[in-house]
Design an enzyme around this catalytic site. Sequence first.
Site, PDB file in Angstrom:
ATOM      1  N   CYS A  37      60.773  23.960  60.952  1.00  0.00           N
ATOM      2  CA  CYS A  37      61.158  22.771  60.179  1.00  0.00           C
ATOM      3  C   CYS A  37      60.580  22.810  58.771  1.00  0.00           C
ATOM      4  CB  CYS A  37      60.709  21.498  60.903  1.00  0.00           C
ATOM      5  SG  CYS A  37      58.922  21.211  60.827  1.00  0.00           S
TER       6      CYS A  37
ATOM      7  N   HIS B 199      71.814  33.114  73.136  1.00  0.00           N
ATOM      8  CA  HIS B 199      70.948  32.852  71.991  1.00  0.00           C
ATOM      9  C   HIS B 199      70.794  34.053  71.075  1.00  0.00           C
ATOM     10  CE1 HIS B 199      68.319  34.571  75.036  1.00  0.00           C
ATOM     11  NE2 HIS B 199      67.577  35.001  74.042  1.00  0.00           N
ATOM     12  N   GLU B 200      71.350  35.204  71.452  1.00  0.00           N
ATOM     13  CA  GLU B 200      71.231  36.379  70.572  1.00  0.00           C
ATOM     14  C   GLU B 200      72.615  36.560  69.964  1.00  0.00           C
ATOM     15  OE1 GLU B 200      68.567  39.874  71.848  1.00  0.00           O
ATOM     16  OE2 GLU B 200      70.579  40.688  71.976  1.00  0.00           O
TER      17      GLU B 200
ATOM     18  N   CYS C  52      54.312  24.884  60.999  1.00  0.00           N
ATOM     19  CA  CYS C  52      55.064  25.589  59.957  1.00  0.00           C
ATOM     20  C   CYS C  52      54.223  25.764  58.695  1.00  0.00           C
ATOM     21  CB  CYS C  52      56.360  24.852  59.636  1.00  0.00           C
ATOM     22  SG  CYS C  52      57.585  25.017  60.948  1.00  0.00           S
TER      23      CYS C  52
ATOM     24  N   CYS D 133      70.520  38.530  76.648  1.00  0.00           N
ATOM     25  CA  CYS D 133      69.077  38.791  76.757  1.00  0.00           C
ATOM     26  C   CYS D 133      68.686  38.320  78.157  1.00  0.00           C
ATOM     27  CB  CYS D 133      68.369  37.981  75.677  1.00  0.00           C
ATOM     28  SG  CYS D 133      66.604  37.746  75.919  1.00  0.00           S
ATOM     29  N   HIS D 134      67.578  38.843  78.685  1.00  0.00           N
ATOM     30  CA  HIS D 134      67.252  38.469  80.067  1.00  0.00           C
ATOM     31  C   HIS D 134      66.962  36.974  80.210  1.00  0.00           C
ATOM     32  CE1 HIS D 134      66.501  40.676  83.976  1.00  0.00           C
ATOM     33  NE2 HIS D 134      66.646  39.402  84.258  1.00  0.00           N
ATOM     34  N   THR D 135      66.521  36.320  79.138  1.00  0.00           N
ATOM     35  CA  THR D 135      66.242  34.875  79.218  1.00  0.00           C
ATOM     36  C   THR D 135      67.516  34.098  79.601  1.00  0.00           C
ATOM     37  OG1 THR D 135      64.619  35.262  77.477  1.00  0.00           O
ATOM     38  CG2 THR D 135      65.075  32.972  78.032  1.00  0.00           C
TER      39      THR D 135
ATOM     40  N   ARG E 239      71.388  46.541  75.333  1.00  0.00           N
ATOM     41  CA  ARG E 239      72.140  45.344  74.952  1.00  0.00           C
ATOM     42  C   ARG E 239      73.645  45.587  75.083  1.00  0.00           C
ATOM     43  NH1 ARG E 239      68.105  42.403  76.015  1.00  0.00           N
ATOM     44  NH2 ARG E 239      67.336  40.987  74.413  1.00  0.00           N
TER      45      ARG E 239
ATOM     46  N   CYS F  50      67.165  37.992  68.527  1.00  0.00           N
ATOM     47  CA  CYS F  50      66.197  37.783  69.618  1.00  0.00           C
ATOM     48  C   CYS F  50      65.448  39.067  69.926  1.00  0.00           C
ATOM     49  CB  CYS F  50      66.827  37.210  70.884  1.00  0.00           C
ATOM     50  SG  CYS F  50      65.550  37.071  72.176  1.00  0.00           S
TER      51      CYS F  50
ATOM     52  N   ARG G 283      60.327  24.259  68.280  1.00  0.00           N
ATOM     53  CA  ARG G 283      59.879  25.403  69.089  1.00  0.00           C
ATOM     54  C   ARG G 283      60.791  25.540  70.304  1.00  0.00           C
ATOM     55  NH1 ARG G 283      54.066  24.019  71.579  1.00  0.00           N
ATOM     56  NH2 ARG G 283      53.670  23.652  69.385  1.00  0.00           N
TER      57      ARG G 283
ATOM     58  N   CYS H  40      56.708  25.741  65.812  1.00  0.00           N
ATOM     59  CA  CYS H  40      57.113  24.507  65.124  1.00  0.00           C
ATOM     60  C   CYS H  40      57.095  23.308  66.087  1.00  0.00           C
ATOM     61  CB  CYS H  40      58.513  24.718  64.570  1.00  0.00           C
ATOM     62  SG  CYS H  40      59.266  23.255  63.883  1.00  0.00           S
TER      63      CYS H  40
ATOM     64  N   CYS I 168      55.967  20.688  59.571  1.00  0.00           N
ATOM     65  CA  CYS I 168      54.929  20.314  60.545  1.00  0.00           C
ATOM     66  C   CYS I 168      53.670  21.162  60.350  1.00  0.00           C
ATOM     67  CB  CYS I 168      55.468  20.476  61.968  1.00  0.00           C
ATOM     68  SG  CYS I 168      55.592  22.185  62.491  1.00  0.00           S
TER      69      CYS I 168
END
Length: 382
Positions: free
Chosen positions: A99, A69-70, A105, A47-49, A375, A178, A118, A114, A102
């Site tokens: 979680c 992360h994906e 959530c 992903c670009h992040t 992707r 993602c 987060r 969260c 909180c």
Amino acid sequence: MSTAGQVIRCKAAVAWEAGKPLSIEEVEVAPPQKQEVRIKILFTSLCHTDVYYWECKGYTPLFPRILGHEASGIVESVGEGVTDLQPGDHVLPIFTGECKKCRHCLSEETNNMCDLLRINCDRGVMLADGKTRFSINGKPIYHFVGTSTFSQYTVVHEGQVAKINPTAPLDKVCPISCGICTGFGATVNVAKPRKGQTVAIFGLGAVGLAAAEGARVCGASRIIAVDLNPRRFEEAKKFGITEFVNPKDYNKPVQEVIVEMTGGGVDRSVECTGSVQAMISAFECVHDGWGVCVLVGVPKIDDAFKTHPLNLLSERTLKGAFYGNYKPVSDIPNFVNKYMNKELGIDMDKFITHSVPFADINKAFDYMLQGIGLRCLIHLDA
Ligand code: NAD
Ligand code: ZN
């Protein structure tokens, strides 16, 4: 033989320095601690992040680090106190967590910010003890957004793991963790276009095209796509986009072009570029009185959003969303089921345009940097 409770040695793609190709290394992955889960990752995509935090142009550097992360995978073992997951479960790790305790959530506003889990791109350690679970010869290797999926095994907080239908194909559902939810949810959950409305999408990567799919599913009459890369327009034709605008083709701001095309502005816009200029254009091209703009792209540290306050006073709405406003643990199992039952109207094959073995992970970076395809699926076992 069970590996639970033991250090696992496996391959991971380590980023040693900003912008230098990742190198495949043998890493040690410690067992999951309290409320953590160790996952065997089978597929991951870029992903670009990930690219931003690898390049670190305008982002906080933290190296050596395992990005990613994906992804999709299977639970190998669980730490103390984990009751909702067990070895063998099919899962998607998710960069922002839930979680379930909180005030976020528990909020009826259904947001996903969260307090505990987060998204945090600058933290490179696990919450339980402030340490990493990855090391090479005892030297710690930092995590990324709590997922670090460019590794054959990773350790994730249980609140960042969505347990999915075991019959879902793990390769195809990988981008749901993602890009797909981020874009699709930004439109259907946040921008919420009504049937027959006009929608502008800024940025035609997987996130933007998933946002366009959301607009199509909501019954948008016109979907106007904006990108600087003309190659993206070819790809985007498969996604029900009706018009294309390249800001480079005009000698006035693109928001003015869109306002003229639509006789006053679009009803909704979704920004999926990460460019602050595009964010401003996306906001300024929505119709006064009712227009809603949703920001999705990840800005740089020192970016500032500048617009005349009158643009807001004229009853335009500016919003933003992480992960398409889906609650990662509660909503994603159902999202995957809806995909499986063909209720979403999304064809995942259109998003996965390339596929490489783990050893060629740097090719996925090249494709993203050159804007080739959408992707790129990385096979961790190949
Ligand atoms: P991508 O690189 O595949 O696509 C981005 C597209 O934006 C490219 O086609 C690029 O040409 C275009 N673009 C860049 N600047 C532009 C401009 N000024 N005007 C018009 N188009 C422009 O990236 P992606 O993986 O689809 O991610 C898109 C964005 O979403 C990134 O910023 C990423 O970090 C962000 N993101 C946000 C979340 C979230 O939860 N909010 C989650 C995932 C990704
Ligand atoms: Zn992402």
